[in-house]
Motif scaffolding. Structure first.
Motif, PDB file in Angstrom:
ATOM      1  N   ASP A  40      23.449 -17.539 -23.970  1.00  0.00           N
ATOM      2  CA  ASP A  40      23.941 -16.483 -23.086  1.00  0.00           C
ATOM      3  C   ASP A  40      24.148 -15.222 -23.921  1.00  0.00           C
ATOM      4  O   ASP A  40      25.057 -15.147 -24.751  1.00  0.00           O
ATOM      5  CB  ASP A  40      25.252 -16.934 -22.442  1.00  0.00           C
ATOM      6  N   ARG A  41      23.290 -14.226 -23.706  1.00  0.00           N
ATOM      7  CA  ARG A  41      23.344 -12.999 -24.519  1.00  0.00           C
ATOM      8  C   ARG A  41      24.681 -12.274 -24.388  1.00  0.00           C
ATOM      9  O   ARG A  41      25.229 -11.791 -25.373  1.00  0.00           O
ATOM     10  CB  ARG A  41      22.205 -12.058 -24.140  1.00  0.00           C
ATOM     11  N   GLU A  42      25.195 -12.210 -23.181  1.00  0.00           N
ATOM     12  CA  GLU A  42      26.465 -11.518 -22.969  1.00  0.00           C
ATOM     13  C   GLU A  42      27.602 -12.243 -23.694  1.00  0.00           C
ATOM     14  O   GLU A  42      28.453 -11.606 -24.334  1.00  0.00           O
ATOM     15  CB  GLU A  42      26.766 -11.422 -21.472  1.00  0.00           C
ATOM     16  N   GLN A  44      27.339 -14.160 -26.348  1.00  0.00           N
ATOM     17  CA  GLN A  44      27.154 -13.960 -27.792  1.00  0.00           C
ATOM     18  C   GLN A  44      27.593 -12.561 -28.215  1.00  0.00           C
ATOM     19  O   GLN A  44      28.172 -12.389 -29.289  1.00  0.00           O
ATOM     20  CB  GLN A  44      25.691 -14.212 -28.182  1.00  0.00           C
ATOM     21  N   GLN A  45      27.338 -11.576 -27.378  1.00  0.00           N
ATOM     22  CA  GLN A  45      27.767 -10.207 -27.682  1.00  0.00           C
ATOM     23  C   GLN A  45      29.296 -10.139 -27.714  1.00  0.00           C
ATOM     24  O   GLN A  45      29.879  -9.530 -28.597  1.00  0.00           O
ATOM     25  CB  GLN A  45      27.174  -9.238 -26.642  1.00  0.00           C
ATOM     26  N   LYS A  46      29.951 -10.810 -26.769  1.00  0.00           N
ATOM     27  CA  LYS A  46      31.421 -10.819 -26.736  1.00  0.00           C
ATOM     28  C   LYS A  46      31.986 -11.538 -27.968  1.00  0.00           C
ATOM     29  O   LYS A  46      32.985 -11.100 -28.538  1.00  0.00           O
ATOM     30  CB  LYS A  46      31.924 -11.478 -25.453  1.00  0.00           C
ATOM     31  N   ARG A  48      30.479 -11.785 -30.914  1.00  0.00           N
ATOM     32  CA  ARG A  48      30.261 -10.900 -32.071  1.00  0.00           C
ATOM     33  C   ARG A  48      31.276  -9.758 -32.094  1.00  0.00           C
ATOM     34  O   ARG A  48      31.811  -9.411 -33.151  1.00  0.00           O
ATOM     35  CB  ARG A  48      28.834 -10.336 -32.056  1.00  0.00           C
ATOM     36  N   SER A  49      31.558  -9.181 -30.934  1.00  0.00           N
ATOM     37  CA  SER A  49      32.551  -8.095 -30.860  1.00  0.00           C
ATOM     38  C   SER A  49      33.909  -8.583 -31.319  1.00  0.00           C
ATOM     39  O   SER A  49      34.604  -7.911 -32.093  1.00  0.00           O
ATOM     40  CB  SER A  49      32.664  -7.566 -29.430  1.00  0.00           C
ATOM     41  N   SER A  52      33.920  -9.209 -35.209  1.00  0.00           N
ATOM     42  CA  SER A  52      33.998  -8.000 -36.030  1.00  0.00           C
ATOM     43  C   SER A  52      35.380  -7.354 -35.922  1.00  0.00           C
ATOM     44  O   SER A  52      35.917  -6.856 -36.911  1.00  0.00           O
ATOM     45  CB  SER A  52      32.905  -6.997 -35.646  1.00  0.00           C
ATOM     46  N   MET A  84      36.558 -12.162 -23.775  1.00  0.00           N
ATOM     47  CA  MET A  84      35.733 -13.248 -24.300  1.00  0.00           C
ATOM     48  C   MET A  84      36.146 -14.580 -23.665  1.00  0.00           C
ATOM     49  O   MET A  84      35.302 -15.341 -23.189  1.00  0.00           O
ATOM     50  CB  MET A  84      35.868 -13.326 -25.823  1.00  0.00           C
ATOM     51  N   HIS A  87      35.050 -15.074 -20.006  1.00  0.00           N
ATOM     52  CA  HIS A  87      33.622 -15.145 -19.698  1.00  0.00           C
ATOM     53  C   HIS A  87      33.317 -16.580 -19.267  1.00  0.00           C
ATOM     54  O   HIS A  87      33.711 -17.531 -19.952  1.00  0.00           O
ATOM     55  CB  HIS A  87      32.785 -14.748 -20.918  1.00  0.00           C
TER      56      HIS A  87
END
Length: 148
Positions: A40-42, A44-46, A48-49, A52, A84, A87
């Motif tokens: 799930d790209r979304e 994974q983006q959450k 990663r955010s 970081s 996150m 989701h």
């Protein structure tokens, strides 16, 4: 030689037990939810955010409230973590992860108590900790209140 064969049998039994857990409904649910979350790209983006921002949060925590960005970073990390955790794919994975962890905790307790009722089995689940004379802090170097 007997001890070596005994160890091999124990290791084979442990491997077999692990395979049974993975092939159970909870295990399959865990693997499926893990696959969905990783793809799930979304999600994974959450993740990663959050990761970081977590590094920045840890930096700020070194200085505490004296850091100039303390309030902003604390508020931001809470918002990002909440987004996150809420989701659907991540929430489904965390639920499956908790279910499989409960099963593993129960197996650990049964194995430990099969050896001796005094065996201290660390667990993150308060239900299992109440069944033991140990509060679960033995292995963590924390505040253990057991009599050992």
């Amino acid at each position: 030689m007997l001890a070596t064969m005994e160890r091999i049998n124990i290791l084979q039994s442990a491997e077999s037990l692990g395979q049974m857990v993975l092939q159970s409904e909870a295990g399959e649910n865990y693997l499926l939810s893990l696959y969905k979350m990783r793809n799930d790209r979304e999600a994974q983006q959450k993740i990663r955010s959050f990761s970081s921002l977590k590094e920045l949060y840890e930096e700020v925590q070194r200085f505490g409230k004296y850091h100039p960005d303390y309030k902003r970073v604390n508020l931001e990390i809470r918002e990002v973590k909440r987004a996150m955790d809420l989701h659907p794919t991540i929430a489904e994975f965390k639920k499956a992860e908790t279910e499989i962890q409960s099963i593993l905790d129960e197996i650990s307790m049964k194995i430990g108590h099969a050896v001796s009722p005094q065996i201290k089995v660390p667990s993150g689940n308060p239900f299992f900790e109440s069944l033991s004379s140990c509060s679960g802090g033995c292995g963590s170097g924390g505040s253990c209140s057991c009599s050992a």
